[in-house]
Design a protein around this motif. Sequence first.
Motif, PDB file in Angstrom:
ATOM      1  N   ALA A  22       0.954  -1.151   0.121  1.00 23.15           N
ATOM      2  CA  ALA A  22       0.111   0.059   0.068  1.00 23.15           C
ATOM      3  C   ALA A  22       0.801   1.312   0.182  1.00 23.15           C
ATOM      4  O   ALA A  22       0.545   2.149  -0.773  1.00 23.15           O
ATOM      5  N   ILE A  23       1.958   1.227   0.749  1.00 20.59           N
ATOM      6  CA  ILE A  23       3.012   2.325   0.760  1.00 20.59           C
ATOM      7  C   ILE A  23       3.459   2.581  -0.598  1.00 20.59           C
ATOM      8  O   ILE A  23       3.639   3.804  -1.025  1.00 20.59           O
ATOM      9  N   VAL A  24       3.929   1.340  -1.133  1.00 21.46           N
ATOM     10  CA  VAL A  24       4.650   1.551  -2.383  1.00 21.46           C
ATOM     11  C   VAL A  24       3.699   2.241  -3.530  1.00 21.46           C
ATOM     12  O   VAL A  24       4.014   2.823  -4.099  1.00 21.46           O
ATOM     13  N   GLN A  25       2.391   1.787  -3.545  1.00 18.93           N
ATOM     14  CA  GLN A  25       1.416   2.216  -4.477  1.00 18.93           C
ATOM     15  C   GLN A  25       1.180   3.629  -3.853  1.00 18.93           C
ATOM     16  O   GLN A  25       1.023   4.639  -5.140  1.00 18.93           O
ATOM     17  N   ALA A  26       0.998   4.184  -2.763  1.00 19.31           N
ATOM     18  CA  ALA A  26       0.576   5.546  -2.399  1.00 19.31           C
ATOM     19  C   ALA A  26       2.108   6.316  -2.970  1.00 19.31           C
ATOM     20  O   ALA A  26       1.506   7.496  -3.346  1.00 19.31           O
ATOM     21  N   LEU A  27       3.070   6.172  -2.963  1.00 19.29           N
ATOM     22  CA  LEU A  27       4.258   6.716  -3.097  1.00 19.29           C
ATOM     23  C   LEU A  27       4.434   6.827  -4.723  1.00 19.29           C
ATOM     24  O   LEU A  27       4.720   7.728  -5.072  1.00 19.29           O
ATOM     25  N   GLU A  28       4.201   5.749  -5.480  1.00 15.62           N
ATOM     26  CA  GLU A  28       4.212   5.825  -6.860  1.00 15.62           C
ATOM     27  C   GLU A  28       2.948   6.563  -7.222  1.00 15.62           C
ATOM     28  O   GLU A  28       3.322   7.390  -8.214  1.00 15.62           O
ATOM     29  N   ASP A  29       1.883   6.669  -6.655  1.00 20.10           N
ATOM     30  CA  ASP A  29       0.822   7.502  -7.252  1.00 20.10           C
ATOM     31  C   ASP A  29       1.100   8.800  -6.954  1.00 20.10           C
ATOM     32  O   ASP A  29       0.597   9.729  -7.886  1.00 20.10           O
ATOM     33  N   GLU A 168       5.460  10.048  15.108  1.00 17.17           N
ATOM     34  CA  GLU A 168       4.723  10.353  14.030  1.00 17.17           C
ATOM     35  C   GLU A 168       3.559   9.460  13.624  1.00 17.17           C
ATOM     36  O   GLU A 168       3.824   8.063  13.728  1.00 17.17           O
ATOM     37  N   TYR A 169       2.339   9.940  13.411  1.00 19.71           N
ATOM     38  CA  TYR A 169       1.344   8.898  12.637  1.00 19.71           C
ATOM     39  C   TYR A 169       1.412   8.954  11.085  1.00 19.71           C
ATOM     40  O   TYR A 169       1.317  10.168  10.602  1.00 19.71           O
ATOM     41  N   PHE A 170       1.860   7.925  10.586  1.00 16.27           N
ATOM     42  CA  PHE A 170       1.910   7.943   9.102  1.00 16.27           C
ATOM     43  C   PHE A 170       0.757   7.278   8.268  1.00 16.27           C
ATOM     44  O   PHE A 170       0.941   7.424   7.154  1.00 16.27           O
ATOM     45  N   GLY A 171      -0.316   7.131   9.130  1.00 14.03           N
ATOM     46  CA  GLY A 171      -1.704   6.925   8.483  1.00 14.03           C
ATOM     47  C   GLY A 171      -2.006   5.336   8.833  1.00 14.03           C
ATOM     48  O   GLY A 171      -1.621   4.750   9.815  1.00 14.03           O
ATOM     49  N   ARG A 172      -3.236   4.985   8.237  1.00 13.09           N
ATOM     50  CA  ARG A 172      -3.518   3.525   8.555  1.00 13.09           C
ATOM     51  C   ARG A 172      -3.677   2.735   7.134  1.00 13.09           C
ATOM     52  O   ARG A 172      -3.910   3.390   6.027  1.00 13.09           O
ATOM     53  N   ILE A 173      -4.030   1.480   7.492  1.00 10.59           N
ATOM     54  CA  ILE A 173      -4.437   0.569   6.540  1.00 10.59           C
ATOM     55  C   ILE A 173      -5.762   0.086   6.982  1.00 10.59           C
ATOM     56  O   ILE A 173      -5.769  -0.626   7.961  1.00 10.59           O
ATOM     57  N   PRO A 174      -6.859   0.320   6.201  1.00 13.79           N
ATOM     58  CA  PRO A 174      -8.074   0.234   6.560  1.00 13.79           C
ATOM     59  C   PRO A 174      -8.559  -1.424   6.383  1.00 13.79           C
ATOM     60  O   PRO A 174      -7.913  -2.129   5.618  1.00 13.79           O
ATOM     61  N   PRO A 175      -9.311  -2.077   7.262  1.00 17.22           N
ATOM     62  CA  PRO A 175      -9.616  -3.440   7.070  1.00 17.22           C
ATOM     63  C   PRO A 175     -10.412  -3.689   5.676  1.00 17.22           C
ATOM     64  O   PRO A 175     -11.083  -2.831   5.237  1.00 17.22           O
ATOM     65  N   ASN A 176      -9.830  -4.570   4.885  1.00 15.37           N
ATOM     66  CA  ASN A 176     -10.470  -4.830   3.647  1.00 15.37           C
ATOM     67  C   ASN A 176     -10.060  -6.184   3.225  1.00 15.37           C
ATOM     68  O   ASN A 176      -8.911  -6.435   3.212  1.00 15.37           O
ATOM     69  N   GLY A 177     -11.111  -6.980   2.895  1.00 17.40           N
ATOM     70  CA  GLY A 177     -10.830  -8.421   2.567  1.00 17.40           C
ATOM     71  C   GLY A 177     -10.103  -8.671   1.329  1.00 17.40           C
ATOM     72  O   GLY A 177      -9.626  -9.591   0.976  1.00 17.40           O
ATOM     73  N   ASP A 178     -10.494  -7.638   0.685  1.00 21.21           N
ATOM     74  CA  ASP A 178      -9.382  -7.877  -0.859  1.00 21.21           C
ATOM     75  C   ASP A 178      -8.006  -7.512  -0.551  1.00 21.21           C
ATOM     76  O   ASP A 178      -6.995  -7.814  -1.523  1.00 21.21           O
ATOM     77  N   ALA A 200      -7.994  -1.670  -4.600  1.00 20.94           N
ATOM     78  CA  ALA A 200      -8.038  -1.970  -3.178  1.00 20.94           C
ATOM     79  C   ALA A 200      -6.559  -1.215  -2.608  1.00 20.94           C
ATOM     80  O   ALA A 200      -6.601  -0.556  -1.268  1.00 20.94           O
ATOM     81  N   LEU A 201      -5.529  -1.223  -2.995  1.00 23.38           N
ATOM     82  CA  LEU A 201      -4.409  -0.677  -2.822  1.00 23.38           C
ATOM     83  C   LEU A 201      -4.316   0.585  -2.695  1.00 23.38           C
ATOM     84  O   LEU A 201      -3.879   1.413  -1.879  1.00 23.38           O
ATOM     85  N   ALA A 205      -4.210   3.327  -0.011  1.00 23.40           N
ATOM     86  CA  ALA A 205      -3.188   4.433   0.027  1.00 23.40           C
ATOM     87  C   ALA A 205      -3.711   5.795   0.375  1.00 23.40           C
ATOM     88  O   ALA A 205      -3.030   6.531   0.759  1.00 23.40           O
ATOM     89  N   GLY A 206      -5.027   6.176   0.172  1.00 28.48           N
ATOM     90  CA  GLY A 206      -5.467   7.357   0.563  1.00 28.48           C
ATOM     91  C   GLY A 206      -5.700   7.495   2.053  1.00 28.48           C
ATOM     92  O   GLY A 206      -5.949   8.491   2.266  1.00 28.48           O
ATOM     93  N   SER A 207      -5.246   6.507   2.938  1.00 29.78           N
ATOM     94  CA  SER A 207      -5.378   6.925   4.434  1.00 29.78           C
ATOM     95  C   SER A 207      -4.110   6.798   4.773  1.00 29.78           C
ATOM     96  O   SER A 207      -3.889   7.069   6.115  1.00 29.78           O
ATOM     97  N   LEU A 208      -3.053   7.058   3.891  1.00 24.87           N
ATOM     98  CA  LEU A 208      -1.747   7.246   4.441  1.00 24.87           C
ATOM     99  C   LEU A 208      -1.204   8.552   4.184  1.00 24.87           C
ATOM    100  O   LEU A 208      -1.486   9.482   3.103  1.00 24.87           O
TER     101      LEU A 208
END
Length: 436
Positions: A22-29, A168-178, A200-201, A205-208
């Motif tokens: 998720a972090i890799v996806q967020a940084l790439e985006d 620091e609070y760097f965000g969260r990964i929400p629960p998601n069955g996917d 899903a990623l 990523a939107g919560s990071l």
Amino acid sequence: MTNGFVLGGVSSGVGKTVATLAIVQALEDAGYEVQPAKAGPDFIDPSHHAAIAGRPSRTLDLWLEGEDGLRRNYHRGEGDLCVVEGVMGLYDGDGSSTAMVAEALDLPVVLVVDAKAGMESVAATALGFREYADAVGRDIEVAGIVAQRAHGGRHEEGIRDALPDDLEYFGRIPPNGDLEIPDRHLGLEMGEETTLPRDALREAAGSLEVERLADVAREPPAPDDAVGVAEAVDATVAVASDAAFCFRYPATIERFRERATVVTFSPVAGDPVPDCDGVYLPGGYPELHAPKLGSSDTLGELGRLASEGLPVLGECGGLMAMSRSLTTAEGETSEMAGILPADVTMHDRYQALDHVELKVTDDTLTADAGRTIRGHEFHYSSADVDDDARFAFETVRGDGIDGDHDGLTAYESLGTYVHVHPESGAFDRFLEAISP
């Protein structure tokens, strides 16, 4: 040279791989080119990294590579930011823990904490992990947390508000069955088989806090002992590459290509063995493809060529393919290449898992007599070897093939349960041994 940070978990199973992706996806985006990496001798998690980042993941392990080798391998990466996924819990492992890798690279640690059933306790856990570093003399910085399986709203606010100002609070990964990767023996399924859905990623990523993560990264020191480009050898290496033989470090193939000619073939597909000076059979899942391997002509041809003097090097799954037979956990037996005097059987429980040290007793494809070589073993199979079998290694640490030995030899070939990294020098020795 690339700035980076380490994602350390509070334990195994906390969701480090999903957080990393998720972090890799967020940084790439966000426009960053990300170089993924993995602390510890893993082949499966890095396959998921590569599926999302689009580039091979670097393996960072102090036991396998040494401190200079670790830094060299890190600096061979590309991109703007390096995200290093840890192994087990942050401090777990005596050979090369996540904390040891972070310390050797002087990279900050972002702690992945399972927050599904806690708020203030999440902050207490993070604070304890930070304070423990000082208590045991580890020179690492726990910079903050990513809250795994955390909901938004009051749940997230409670976690953030409970953190001390210097965490620091760097965000969260929400629960998601996917955001769940199926597993099997040896770990998760490979990234080529089960890639997490991008939507899903991206939702995770939107919560990071992407820019905060980028800002905390820093550049590790360069290696003290720089190694130049080694002399090329006049040799061609044939590398088995398919779903049965997929456990290989990117640095190994890089080393082969720097010094020799590399060709690939698929034993599962029944490809003929290429014209070459030596064959490398990496680890993987030959047990999942045993009927195809047993019914194809490839392993039979490989056995014949080995008996005529072609050097074959097999690691773990490669050792299994070099044996006479392979019996699955369900009791189905398939013929293998017949190079080594051994019959291999799969089990429901793993038979060995450890960093390994071997003493070389006889000159062999990967080392000269008198040396020691370090590697890693993790396998669910056992090998029943003939009484007159010849071994090249004594086990100083680890289980090896029979508890005391590893490196089963026949003709000019070598099969071992141990995976080694090119920083050990083993693959340079292999290239020089097969050079005409």
